[in-house]
Design a protein around this motif. Sequence first.
Motif, PDB file in Angstrom:
ATOM      1  N   THR A 279      51.215  52.277  31.152  1.00 12.87           N
ATOM      2  CA  THR A 279      50.766  53.658  31.333  1.00 12.87           C
ATOM      3  C   THR A 279      50.081  53.783  32.696  1.00 12.87           C
ATOM      4  O   THR A 279      49.847  52.780  33.370  1.00 12.87           O
ATOM      5  CB  THR A 279      49.752  54.060  30.237  1.00 12.87           C
ATOM      6  OG1 THR A 279      48.566  53.277  30.396  1.00 12.87           O
ATOM      7  CG2 THR A 279      50.327  53.873  28.845  1.00 12.87           C
ATOM      8  N   THR A 280      49.754  54.987  33.056  1.00 19.87           N
ATOM      9  CA  THR A 280      48.907  55.201  34.219  1.00 19.87           C
ATOM     10  C   THR A 280      47.492  54.778  33.848  1.00 19.87           C
ATOM     11  O   THR A 280      47.200  54.513  32.679  1.00 19.87           O
ATOM     12  CB  THR A 280      48.920  56.691  34.633  1.00 19.87           C
ATOM     13  OG1 THR A 280      48.458  57.469  33.518  1.00 19.87           O
ATOM     14  CG2 THR A 280      50.304  57.146  35.027  1.00 19.87           C
ATOM     15  N   ARG A 281      46.597  54.738  34.826  1.00 19.94           N
ATOM     16  CA  ARG A 281      45.199  54.385  34.536  1.00 19.94           C
ATOM     17  C   ARG A 281      44.599  55.483  33.665  1.00 19.94           C
ATOM     18  O   ARG A 281      44.644  56.658  34.008  1.00 19.94           O
ATOM     19  CB  ARG A 281      44.397  54.224  35.814  1.00 19.94           C
ATOM     20  CG  ARG A 281      42.930  53.850  35.506  1.00 19.94           C
ATOM     21  CD  ARG A 281      42.196  53.296  36.697  1.00 19.94           C
ATOM     22  NE  ARG A 281      42.713  52.050  37.219  1.00 19.94           N
ATOM     23  CZ  ARG A 281      42.531  50.844  36.650  1.00 19.94           C
ATOM     24  NH1 ARG A 281      41.842  50.741  35.545  1.00 19.94           N
ATOM     25  NH2 ARG A 281      43.025  49.756  37.196  1.00 19.94           N
ATOM     26  N   LEU A 282      44.034  55.070  32.543  1.00 25.11           N
ATOM     27  CA  LEU A 282      43.425  55.994  31.586  1.00 25.11           C
ATOM     28  C   LEU A 282      41.908  55.856  31.667  1.00 25.11           C
ATOM     29  O   LEU A 282      41.390  54.740  31.597  1.00 25.11           O
ATOM     30  CB  LEU A 282      43.882  55.681  30.161  1.00 25.11           C
ATOM     31  CG  LEU A 282      45.387  55.664  29.905  1.00 25.11           C
ATOM     32  CD1 LEU A 282      45.676  55.129  28.512  1.00 25.11           C
ATOM     33  CD2 LEU A 282      45.972  57.040  30.085  1.00 25.11           C
ATOM     34  N   PRO A 283      41.171  56.957  31.805  1.00 29.11           N
ATOM     35  CA  PRO A 283      39.711  56.864  31.785  1.00 29.11           C
ATOM     36  C   PRO A 283      39.233  56.492  30.380  1.00 29.11           C
ATOM     37  O   PRO A 283      39.919  56.768  29.389  1.00 29.11           O
ATOM     38  CB  PRO A 283      39.240  58.264  32.184  1.00 29.11           C
ATOM     39  CG  PRO A 283      40.408  59.158  32.012  1.00 29.11           C
ATOM     40  CD  PRO A 283      41.639  58.314  32.037  1.00 29.11           C
TER      41      PRO A 283
ATOM     42  N   PHE B 291      48.369  62.051  28.839  1.00 25.35           N
ATOM     43  CA  PHE B 291      48.198  61.249  30.034  1.00 25.35           C
ATOM     44  C   PHE B 291      49.458  60.493  30.407  1.00 25.35           C
ATOM     45  O   PHE B 291      49.680  60.189  31.565  1.00 25.35           O
ATOM     46  CB  PHE B 291      47.042  60.256  29.842  1.00 25.35           C
ATOM     47  CG  PHE B 291      45.705  60.861  30.103  1.00 25.35           C
ATOM     48  CD1 PHE B 291      45.027  60.603  31.273  1.00 25.35           C
ATOM     49  CD2 PHE B 291      45.112  61.703  29.177  1.00 25.35           C
ATOM     50  CE1 PHE B 291      43.797  61.159  31.526  1.00 25.35           C
ATOM     51  CE2 PHE B 291      43.882  62.263  29.408  1.00 25.35           C
ATOM     52  CZ  PHE B 291      43.212  62.002  30.595  1.00 25.35           C
ATOM     53  N   TYR B 292      50.287  60.168  29.412  1.00 25.12           N
ATOM     54  CA  TYR B 292      51.483  59.401  29.705  1.00 25.12           C
ATOM     55  C   TYR B 292      52.469  59.564  28.553  1.00 25.12           C
ATOM     56  O   TYR B 292      52.078  59.594  27.389  1.00 25.12           O
ATOM     57  CB  TYR B 292      51.150  57.909  29.878  1.00 25.12           C
ATOM     58  CG  TYR B 292      52.299  57.109  30.411  1.00 25.12           C
ATOM     59  CD1 TYR B 292      52.591  57.078  31.770  1.00 25.12           C
ATOM     60  CD2 TYR B 292      53.123  56.396  29.545  1.00 25.12           C
ATOM     61  CE1 TYR B 292      53.663  56.350  32.255  1.00 25.12           C
ATOM     62  CE2 TYR B 292      54.193  55.665  30.022  1.00 25.12           C
ATOM     63  CZ  TYR B 292      54.461  55.648  31.384  1.00 25.12           C
ATOM     64  OH  TYR B 292      55.530  54.940  31.866  1.00 25.12           O
TER      65      TYR B 292
ATOM     66  N   VAL C 177      44.676  50.330  31.793  1.00 23.73           N
ATOM     67  CA  VAL C 177      46.113  50.562  31.854  1.00 23.73           C
ATOM     68  C   VAL C 177      46.690  49.877  30.625  1.00 23.73           C
ATOM     69  O   VAL C 177      46.514  48.670  30.448  1.00 23.73           O
ATOM     70  CB  VAL C 177      46.727  49.972  33.141  1.00 23.73           C
ATOM     71  CG1 VAL C 177      48.238  50.097  33.113  1.00 23.73           C
ATOM     72  CG2 VAL C 177      46.151  50.650  34.371  1.00 23.73           C
ATOM     73  N   LEU C 178      47.324  50.659  29.759  1.00 26.60           N
ATOM     74  CA  LEU C 178      47.884  50.100  28.523  1.00 26.60           C
ATOM     75  C   LEU C 178      49.281  49.556  28.774  1.00 26.60           C
ATOM     76  O   LEU C 178      50.091  50.179  29.466  1.00 26.60           O
ATOM     77  CB  LEU C 178      47.935  51.168  27.433  1.00 26.60           C
ATOM     78  CG  LEU C 178      46.609  51.763  26.996  1.00 26.60           C
ATOM     79  CD1 LEU C 178      46.840  52.814  25.920  1.00 26.60           C
ATOM     80  CD2 LEU C 178      45.644  50.699  26.520  1.00 26.60           C
TER      81      LEU C 178
END
Length: 178
Positions: A105-109, A88-89, A158-159
């Motif tokens: 990071t990008t938005r993670l589900p 994801f990133y 978002v991490l």
Amino acid sequence: MGWARALKVPMTRPAIPAVVLCGVLACGTLASCEYSYDDGSAPASSTPSPVITEPTLPRDPSLSQTITGDALKSWAQDVLPDVNGLSFYSSFGLLSAGESRDEETTRLPGGTYAVTLACRGARSADFTVRNGSGVLVEVMLRCGTTRVKVLQLEKDAVLGMTITANSPADFAYRVSRI
């Protein structure tokens, strides 16, 4: 009563030497018994067997050197293999001694993720992974190694990633869905 006296056997000394002799013979006979069989293996050699220890690979001395450009990109791809499109990133870069970098990071589900962290340089780098204000992972990673941490996100997030170098260091990380 006279006949009873005639049958009476005179008393003699016990046969201690005979008992001792029988005991010595029995022990000697038992000690000389040996059980052997052929299990099909080769006979034991007279050379000593090698000592088996935990295998360790020597550290690549080039991992103590920082790199830039295409070499840095290639290193990051090598230490952070893609897991069939489930990444994801990812990010990589170079930090100076004492420098810190904050990224998101990008938005993670929501779900389970593996965060793979890597460092290259003379010493170590500190990695901190946050979800909002909560710290999920805090690792001081010795350069030249890679570590994987597993995270469970209950909902979309978002991490925040903070990387700090203790001396000049390359860093790389990847967030992949498990």
